[in-house]
Write a protein that holds these residues in place. Structure first.
Motif, mmCIF file in Angstrom:
data_model
loop_
_atom_site.group_PDB
_atom_site.id
_atom_site.type_symbol
_atom_site.label_atom_id
_atom_site.label_comp_id
_atom_site.label_asym_id
_atom_site.label_seq_id
_atom_site.Cartn_x
_atom_site.Cartn_y
_atom_site.Cartn_z
ATOM 1 N N ASN A 31 -3.676 -30.834 76.050
ATOM 2 C CA ASN A 31 -2.850 -31.060 74.863
ATOM 3 C C ASN A 31 -1.401 -31.252 75.283
ATOM 4 O O ASN A 31 -1.005 -30.897 76.386
ATOM 5 N N ASP A 32 -0.630 -31.843 74.399
ATOM 6 C CA ASP A 32 0.803 -32.028 74.618
ATOM 7 C C ASP A 32 1.457 -32.331 73.277
ATOM 8 O O ASP A 32 0.773 -32.464 72.250
ATOM 9 N N GLY A 55 -6.563 -36.850 74.803
ATOM 10 C CA GLY A 55 -6.416 -36.011 75.991
ATOM 11 C C GLY A 55 -7.728 -35.771 76.704
ATOM 12 O O GLY A 55 -7.784 -35.758 77.943
ATOM 13 N N TYR A 62 -1.040 -36.914 73.182
ATOM 14 C CA TYR A 62 -2.019 -36.320 74.100
ATOM 15 C C TYR A 62 -2.702 -35.127 73.440
ATOM 16 O O TYR A 62 -2.536 -33.972 73.843
ATOM 17 N N GLU A 63 -3.463 -35.407 72.398
ATOM 18 C CA GLU A 63 -4.180 -34.385 71.648
ATOM 19 C C GLU A 63 -5.597 -34.865 71.395
ATOM 20 O O GLU A 63 -5.879 -36.058 71.433
ATOM 21 N N ASP A 95 -7.326 -34.373 65.618
ATOM 22 C CA ASP A 95 -6.788 -34.720 66.915
ATOM 23 C C ASP A 95 -6.174 -33.543 67.635
ATOM 24 O O ASP A 95 -5.650 -33.689 68.726
ATOM 25 N N THR A 96 -6.221 -32.375 67.035
ATOM 26 C CA THR A 96 -5.594 -31.250 67.690
ATOM 27 C C THR A 96 -6.573 -30.164 68.060
ATOM 28 O O THR A 96 -6.482 -29.599 69.126
ATOM 29 N N ASN A 97 -7.506 -29.852 67.199
ATOM 30 C CA ASN A 97 -8.338 -28.691 67.448
ATOM 31 C C ASN A 97 -9.821 -28.953 67.382
ATOM 32 O O ASN A 97 -10.612 -28.066 67.615
ATOM 33 N N ASP A 140 0.725 -24.599 66.163
ATOM 34 C CA ASP A 140 -0.223 -23.891 67.015
ATOM 35 C C ASP A 140 -0.468 -22.464 66.572
ATOM 36 O O ASP A 140 -1.407 -21.828 67.025
ATOM 37 N N SER A 164 -4.476 -37.400 61.707
ATOM 38 C CA SER A 164 -3.628 -36.530 62.509
ATOM 39 C C SER A 164 -2.621 -35.768 61.670
ATOM 40 O O SER A 164 -2.073 -34.770 62.101
ATOM 41 N N TYR A 193 3.089 -27.388 77.890
ATOM 42 C CA TYR A 193 1.775 -27.806 77.422
ATOM 43 C C TYR A 193 0.893 -28.259 78.595
ATOM 44 O O TYR A 193 1.225 -28.006 79.752
#
Length: 607
Positions: free
Chosen positions: A535-536, A545, A540-541, A215-217, A268, A209, A502
């Motif tokens: 997402n958050d 999520g 929460y990614e 974990d994000t995209n 982001d 992460s 988000y």
């Protein structure tokens, strides 16, 4: 001329050193869809993302040609973890496109098999190959064909020193007869990569992460491959303030190697050529030092003051959240706050929407309840004249039993359904489409046209919108309840919607499920409008999520609801089939068409 000759020489030497067959190359991008289908069909985790693997460093005994060309230091190999299945971006090792494609298929099949937990990479791979071939004997010929060509690609034992030759013999024996070699002999250099096996996940000392997009995209369960690789990283205690973002000379260019202390693991915003910059870097530095976060740049979104915020309806509702890592619910983990627009004024339908609204009203008015008379009833509001005349004829002719059903009764035909529309109004809806219209504007137009249509059909419906700022503040905007009439006040609330925060989607779906469960209609539709994935700011990614949203959708289905997602996200087909099911979502390729497409989708759902 010298530059051209040098380039051609480098190209020739590199091609000779690599020993590949570029004319027969196969890319993961082209094979991603069948690989995803095969992986799931053989029992692989459908939540895993199929992404490209970053090169791994090896300390091999290289030949002179390899040293001259600077090759054979890094290799893209297959591996998997809790988040992703990583495969080489391109395979051109064999002199046949079919063989290179077969290697992709074999690696996907091997990754779908259960993973042993012995921790011994050498024996674990032999066990996986044995189990896979025992379970699917049809893969035996493919495997033996790949082994034959792989052995030709590997170095010959007679060309190696004694200890390395002994180790190479062991690897060859393990490939030909899986399970026959209990351990791998040691040697000074790393063994030549085994391209038919899965490798362990990279060092977890630096969490994914913090050094990658995992974990994000990258969460596209069972979807197409994404060309996003994890980067090599080092952990440092802290960064010197003097090494921050600064310009002191013309040659001091901005890059990912420079450090900005921000209170988020990812940013982001998109930086032009950022991925190319990262590919050129040998090492990224990661620090957990948070001392300067509030003093520099802050990406977090603070909540507005009480007097400037929407009205809060009640103290908040505590809802659970699904933790896929623990495979359990976190009870009362999220706080959902119902909100009502403070300054929304009654409004008329905007002029550009009036003409399509009239067309939809005529179309949907055919669905509204109609009165129908049921004849020959024992009880009813009026006498049935035809039945009475027939009874009199039977009486005069002194026939047998006389029909006593002499009334008629009025019954109203009713569409036994209710619909709750849940709109995503997160900050991403602030973005523009076609350079002149925001996503939130399109969503508002869609809500207004759909409301005009549903009010004409007299189907009970409710409108809500949601956004979030961490788990303790999930904003649930009340626009229209089931018992409220669609008036200028509702239009004003729709037009007052603005982007912010988000997308904690699972919590909003759970509250919508509760509201729909209280309805008595037979068919209950939960229609979700969104422009991106869950997402958050907190955990929460990515897959967390996705898994929570999927669990919330399953809860709605078990409650007898019909969840359906409408999105304008171009990458939605990579994760929405896993979340909603293959038939319970639609992607609007042209976002500007959303307002007109939304009523049509509702008609298809309620036929």
């Amino acid at each position: 001329m010298e530059e051209w000759v040098g380039y051609k020489w480098h190209e020739y030497i590199t091609r000779q050193a690599l020993g590949e067959f570029p004319e027969h190359a196969v890319t993961l991008k082209d094979e991603a869809r069948p690989l995803g289908v095969l992986f799931r069909a053989l029992g692989g985790d459908p939540a895993l993302s199929l992404v490209t693997a970053e090169p791994r460093h090896f300390r091999l005994r290289r030949r002179f040609l390899h040293k001259l060309a600077g090759t054979h230091r890094k290799f893209e190999l297959a591996w998997r973890d809790e988040q992703n299945l990583r495969l080489p971006e391109r395979i051109a090792l064999f002199p046949s496109r079919e063989l290179n494609r077969d290697l992709y298929l074999w690696l996907a099949a091997l990754a779908a098999s259960p993973q042993p937990n012995d921790g011994d990479w050498f024996t674990d791979n032999q066990t996986m190959v044995e189990n896979l071939l025992a379970r699917w004997p049809g893969l035996e010929r493919l495997y033996q064909r790949l082994v034959s060509h792989t052995l030709q690609w590997r170095p010959q034992p007679e060309d190696l020193p004694t200890d390395e030759a002994r180790r190479e013999d062991a690897i060859r024996q393990a490939l030909i007869h899986p399970g026959s070699v209990p351990n791998l002999p040691g040697a000074a250099h790393d063994p030549w990569p085994v391209i038919l096996w899965l490798y362990p996940a990279l060092d977890k000392a630096v969490s994914a992460s913090q050094i990658s997009d995992d974990d994000t995209n990258q969460s596209n369960p069972g979807g197409l491959a994404k060309k996003r690789k994890r980067r090599q990283a080092e952990r440092v205690e802290a960064f010197d303030r003097d090494q921050g973002l600064m310009i002191f000379r013309l040659e001091s260019l901005f890059s990912w190697t420079e450090f900005i202390p921000v209170d988020r693991a990812g940013d982001d915003t998109e930086e032009e050529d950022a991925e190319a910059v990262a590919d050129d870097m040998d090492m990224m530095s990661v620090s957990s030092d948070r001392r300067e976060t509030s003093a520099s740049i802050k990406f977090d979104l603070d909540l507005p003051s009480e007097e400037n915020d929407d009205l809060r309806l009640g103290p908040g509702i505590h809802l659970p959240e699904w933790d896929w890592r623990r495979q359990t619910y976190r009870e009362k983990f999220c706080c959902l706050q119902p909100m009502l627009a403070r300054d929304a004024q009654p409004a008329e339908l905007p002029e550009p929407l009036r003409r399509p609204a009239k067309h939809l009203q005529r179309q949907f008015s055919a669905l509204k309840p109609l009165k129908q008379w049921q004849k020959r009833q024992v009880e009813g509001e009026e006498l049935d004249l035809d039945a009475c005349l027939e009874r009199e004829v039977q009486h005069r002719q002194r026939q047998g039993a006389i029909d006593q059903k002499l009334f008629r009764r009025c019954q109203q035909s009713q569409r036994d359904l209710a619909c709750l529309v849940l709109a995503d109004v997160s900050l991403s809806t602030e973005s523009y489409i076609n350079n002149h219209q925001r996503v939130i504007d399109v969503a508002r137009d869609g809500l207004q046209l759909l409301s005009e249509a549903l009010s004409a059909s007299r189907d009970p419906f409710a409108l809500f919108a949601f956004s979030s700022r961490r788990r303790d503040h999930v904003r649930f905007h009340h626009i229209k309840g089931f018992d409220e009439a669609y008036t200028g006040t509702i239009r004003g609330r729709i037009q007052a919607l603005e982007p912010g925060f988000y997308t904690r989607m699972g919590t909003a779906i759970r509250q919508a499920t509760r509201l729909l469960q209280s309805r008595h209609e037979h068919q209950k539709i939960l229609l979700l409008l969104t422009d991106g994935k869950p997402n958050d700011l907190d955990l929460y990614e990515g897959r967390y999520g996705i898994e929570d949203t999927r669990m919330a959708v399953q809860e709605a289905q078990k409650a007898g609801l019909t969840p359906f997602c409408v999105t304008i996200d171009d990458e939605a087909s990579a994760y929405l089939p896993y979340v909603f099911g293959s038939n319970n979502y639609v992607v609007i390729r042209d976002p500007a068409q959303l307002p007109l497409q939304l009523p049509k989708l509702y008609l298809n759902l309620t036929r």
